[in-house]
Design an enzyme around this catalytic site. Structure first.
Site, short mmCIF file in Angstrom:
data_model
loop_
_atom_site.label_atom_id
_atom_site.label_comp_id
_atom_site.label_asym_id
_atom_site.label_seq_id
_atom_site.Cartn_x
_atom_site.Cartn_y
_atom_site.Cartn_z
N LYS A 110 -30.22 -30.61 12.11
CA LYS A 110 -30.77 -31.79 12.81
C LYS A 110 -31.76 -32.53 11.93
O LYS A 110 -32.41 -33.47 12.38
CB LYS A 110 -31.50 -31.35 14.08
N ARG A 119 -23.03 -7.78 1.46
CA ARG A 119 -23.84 -6.63 1.06
C ARG A 119 -25.33 -6.84 1.28
O ARG A 119 -26.02 -6.00 1.86
CB ARG A 119 -23.63 -6.30 -0.42
N THR A 120 -25.85 -7.95 0.76
CA THR A 120 -27.30 -8.13 0.78
C THR A 120 -27.79 -8.17 2.21
O THR A 120 -28.73 -7.46 2.60
CB THR A 120 -27.68 -9.43 0.04
N ARG A 152 -31.78 -16.40 1.76
CA ARG A 152 -30.76 -16.78 0.76
C ARG A 152 -30.47 -18.26 0.96
O ARG A 152 -30.21 -18.70 2.10
CB ARG A 152 -29.49 -15.96 0.92
N HIS A 170 -32.16 -13.03 -8.04
CA HIS A 170 -31.76 -12.15 -6.93
C HIS A 170 -32.41 -10.79 -7.18
O HIS A 170 -31.75 -9.82 -7.55
CB HIS A 170 -30.22 -12.05 -6.93
C1 NCD Z 1 -24.19 -11.70 -5.66
C2 NCD Z 1 -24.92 -12.96 -5.28
O1 NCD Z 1 -24.93 -13.35 -4.10
O2 NCD Z 1 -25.53 -13.50 -6.17
N1 NCD Z 1 -23.74 -10.95 -4.55
C3 NCD Z 1 -24.54 -9.96 -4.07
O3 NCD Z 1 -25.60 -10.23 -3.53
N2 NCD Z 1 -24.15 -8.69 -4.25
C4 NCD Z 1 -23.10 -11.92 -6.66
C5 NCD Z 1 -22.06 -12.94 -6.40
O4 NCD Z 1 -22.01 -13.58 -5.34
O5 NCD Z 1 -21.23 -13.13 -7.29
#
Ligand code: NCD
Length: 307
Positions: A88, A59-60, A109, A137
């Site tokens: 590396k 999703r993100t 991320r 997040h």
């Molecule tokens: C979440 C995350 O990555 O923290 N996912 C997301 O971005 N919608 C929640 C999760 O992974 O449980």
């Protein structure tokens, strides 16, 4: 676009605490106009977004890409540590310095808490934290708040945070944001997976009431919003330990019978087995709508950051 933020350059969103209530409300208002189709589709023409995703994401990552595309911008990707020069032995700092020369904004991320803050110290372009280990997040929080606002005013809600509140970064960012909206937070988590004390202390300092519960049936009738999270097994030192306790917290249509009529049920997704698929058909189930809201909300964030 509503009133601009007071920003330092580069303007980063690492923690939800980088935004005040006014800034959050401004992004939500912009997102709502965007969702109605009111946006210039060439606003980010010529801009490049770098997606550096060193943990899995559906999703993100895709909604940032979709947001950029809808605004006429482009995205470039680095998929994994294995596929990059980090494999590396290159440091994250050097990777970020280099990517700053290729893109106008970085979305990162990373499995380590604090990685996005570190990246922002070496970046010459703005950085958005798309999840740093068990840290935060913030863009998820904005779409969570947007989804709540679609159903009810955010101010003074009773919200239940259910599941892995220790490692669940979406719950951390959301709890901080809700403290700006005078929410009352009810928590329910397997033993050992409670909200960290550092977060509880800050919430308390902000005057936010946090009420821990042990029984799901006791908490459901109190809530306007129920926010369910997945066990973050990938962050557990010992993976087997919490799983059985978590089974007591599964959301089923029966469990929801005692809920208020206007309760909405949110989940950042992916869900594993915390919500029975039969719940998907109930009007309170808003989690797929919530994930869809990621696009207008991230469009609003990107437009603000490029102003
Ligand atoms: C979440 C995350 O990555 O923290 N996912 C997301 O971005 N919608 C929640 C999760 O992974 O449980």
């Amino acid at each position: 676009m509503s009133e601009s933020f007071k920003k330092t350059y580069p303007f980063n969103i690492i923690s939800i605490k980088d935004l005040g209530r006014k800034e959050i409300e401004s992004i939500l208002d912009d997102a709502s106009r965007i969702a109605d189709g009111l946006y210039p589709d060439n606003a980010l023409n010529g801009k490049i977004l770098a997606l550096l995703f060193f943990e899995p994401s559906t999703r993100t990552r895709m909604s940032f890409e979709a947001a950029m595309a809808r605004l006429g911008g482009r995205s470039i990707n680095l998929d994994s540590i294995e596929a990059s020069s980090l494999a590396k032995g290159e440091t994250l700092a050097d990777t970020i310095r280099v990517v700053s020369g290729y893109a106008d904004i970085i979305v990162l991320r990373h499995p380590s808490e604090g990685a996005a803050r570190l990246a922002s110290e070496f970046a010459r372009v703005p950085v958005i934290n798309a999840g740093d280990g068990a840290g935060q997040h913030p863009s998820q929080t904005l779409l969570d708040l947007y989804t709540i606002k679609q159903a009810m005013p955010i101010d003074k809600i009773d919200i239940g945070l259910l599941g892995d509140l220790r490692y669940g970064r979406t719950a951390h960012s959301l709890a901080y944001a809700l403290s700006l909206f005078n929410a009352r937070i009810h928590t329910l988590s397997p033993r050992g997976l409670e909200l960290p004390d550092s977060i509880l202390n800050e919430l308390e300092e902000n005057g936010t009431e946090v009420i821990p519960h042990e029984e799901i049936n006791e908490v459901i009738p109190l809530l306007d919003v129920l926010y369910v999270t997945r066990l973050q097994r990938e962050r557990f030192p010992d993976s087997a330990s919490y799983v059985n306790i978590a089974k007591n917290f599964r959301i089923t249509p029966e469990i929801l019978e005692s809920a208020k009529d206007h309760l909405i049920l949110l989940h950042p997704l992916p869900r594993v087995d915390e919500i029975d698929p039969q719940v998907d058909e109930l009007p309170c189930a808003k989690y797929f709508e919530q994930s869809k809201n990621g696009v207008p909300v991230r469009m609003a964030m990107l437009m603000e950051m490029f102003r």
